[in-house]
Write a protein that holds these residues in place. Structure first.
Motif, PDB file in Angstrom:
ATOM      1  N   GLN A  88       0.848  -1.192   0.000  1.00 19.75           N
ATOM      2  CA  GLN A  88       0.000   0.000   0.000  1.00 19.75           C
ATOM      3  C   GLN A  88       0.880   1.238   0.000  1.00 19.75           C
ATOM      4  OE1 GLN A  88      -2.328  -0.459   3.526  1.00 19.75           O
ATOM      5  NE2 GLN A  88      -0.933   0.719   4.783  1.00 19.75           N
ATOM      6  N   ALA A  89       0.318   2.281  -0.483  1.00 18.08           N
ATOM      7  CA  ALA A  89       1.030   3.556  -0.559  1.00 18.08           C
ATOM      8  C   ALA A  89       0.724   4.379   0.686  1.00 18.08           C
ATOM      9  CB  ALA A  89       0.618   4.323  -1.808  1.00 18.08           C
ATOM     10  N   TYR A  90       1.566   5.334   0.973  1.00 16.88           N
ATOM     11  CA  TYR A  90       1.357   6.212   2.122  1.00 16.88           C
ATOM     12  C   TYR A  90       0.056   6.995   1.970  1.00 16.88           C
ATOM     13  CZ  TYR A  90       2.208   9.918   5.513  1.00 16.88           C
ATOM     14  OH  TYR A  90       2.083  10.787   6.551  1.00 16.88           O
ATOM     15  N   ALA A  91      -0.310   7.343   0.752  1.00 15.48           N
ATOM     16  CA  ALA A  91      -1.526   8.124   0.507  1.00 15.48           C
ATOM     17  C   ALA A  91      -2.782   7.335   0.862  1.00 15.48           C
ATOM     18  CB  ALA A  91      -1.584   8.545  -0.962  1.00 15.48           C
ATOM     19  N   ASP A  92      -2.699   5.995   0.909  1.00 18.19           N
ATOM     20  CA  ASP A  92      -3.877   5.186   1.269  1.00 18.19           C
ATOM     21  C   ASP A  92      -4.309   5.415   2.704  1.00 18.19           C
ATOM     22  OD1 ASP A  92      -3.823   4.145  -1.252  1.00 18.19           O
ATOM     23  OD2 ASP A  92      -2.796   2.278  -0.677  1.00 18.19           O
ATOM     24  N   ASN A  93      -3.455   5.951   3.548  1.00 16.53           N
ATOM     25  CA  ASN A  93      -3.816   6.230   4.950  1.00 16.53           C
ATOM     26  C   ASN A  93      -4.824   7.376   5.055  1.00 16.53           C
ATOM     27  OD1 ASN A  93      -2.062   4.281   5.892  1.00 16.53           O
ATOM     28  ND2 ASN A  93      -0.360   5.714   6.017  1.00 16.53           N
ATOM     29  N   PHE A  94      -4.945   8.179   4.014  1.00 17.37           N
ATOM     30  CA  PHE A  94      -5.794   9.357   4.078  1.00 17.37           C
ATOM     31  C   PHE A  94      -7.047   9.224   3.227  1.00 17.37           C
ATOM     32  CE2 PHE A  94      -1.406  10.579   4.826  1.00 17.37           C
ATOM     33  CZ  PHE A  94      -1.523  11.107   6.104  1.00 17.37           C
ATOM     34  N   ARG A  95      -7.409   8.050   2.809  1.00  9.74           N
ATOM     35  CA  ARG A  95      -8.616   7.836   2.017  1.00  9.74           C
ATOM     36  C   ARG A  95      -9.828   7.728   2.875  1.00  9.74           C
ATOM     37  NH1 ARG A  95      -7.031   3.953  -3.015  1.00  9.74           N
ATOM     38  NH2 ARG A  95      -5.562   5.413  -3.871  1.00  9.74           N
TER      39      ARG A  95
END
Length: 92
Positions: free
Chosen positions: A85-92
């Protein structure tokens, strides 16, 4: 006299994979541990519990067990699954 053969797992506290290819033959306990009346430490009279033999491969460990008449079973390491997973997936 029974033993189990397993592969050393990766240390969860470190990212390195040193010694993960090593196989271990470990004897199973013949008697349960009991607390020492004076100190309260757990212990038993079975000294084979302290023996851990290391081998470079599963075949070498099995050959050793067969040579000395040790009944053994192999505990396979479960397959590793990575959750990418990408770091940006934490903010979805």
């Amino acid at each position: 006299m029974a033993a189990r053969i397993y592969q050393i797992p990766k240390n969860a506290m470190q990212s390195g994979k040193a010694r993960t290819g090593t196989w271990v033959l470990e004897f199973e306990a013949l008697e349960a541990k009991k607390p020492d009346p004076m100190m309260g430490w757990a212990g038993s009279g079975d000294t084979r519990e302290q023996v851990k033999l290391t081998f470079p491969s599963e075949a070498a460990a099995r050959a050793y067990a067969e040579r000395y008449g040790i009944a053994c079973h192999v505990v396979r390491t479960p397959p590793k699954t990575l959750k990418i997973q990408a770091y940006a997936d934490n903010f979805r």
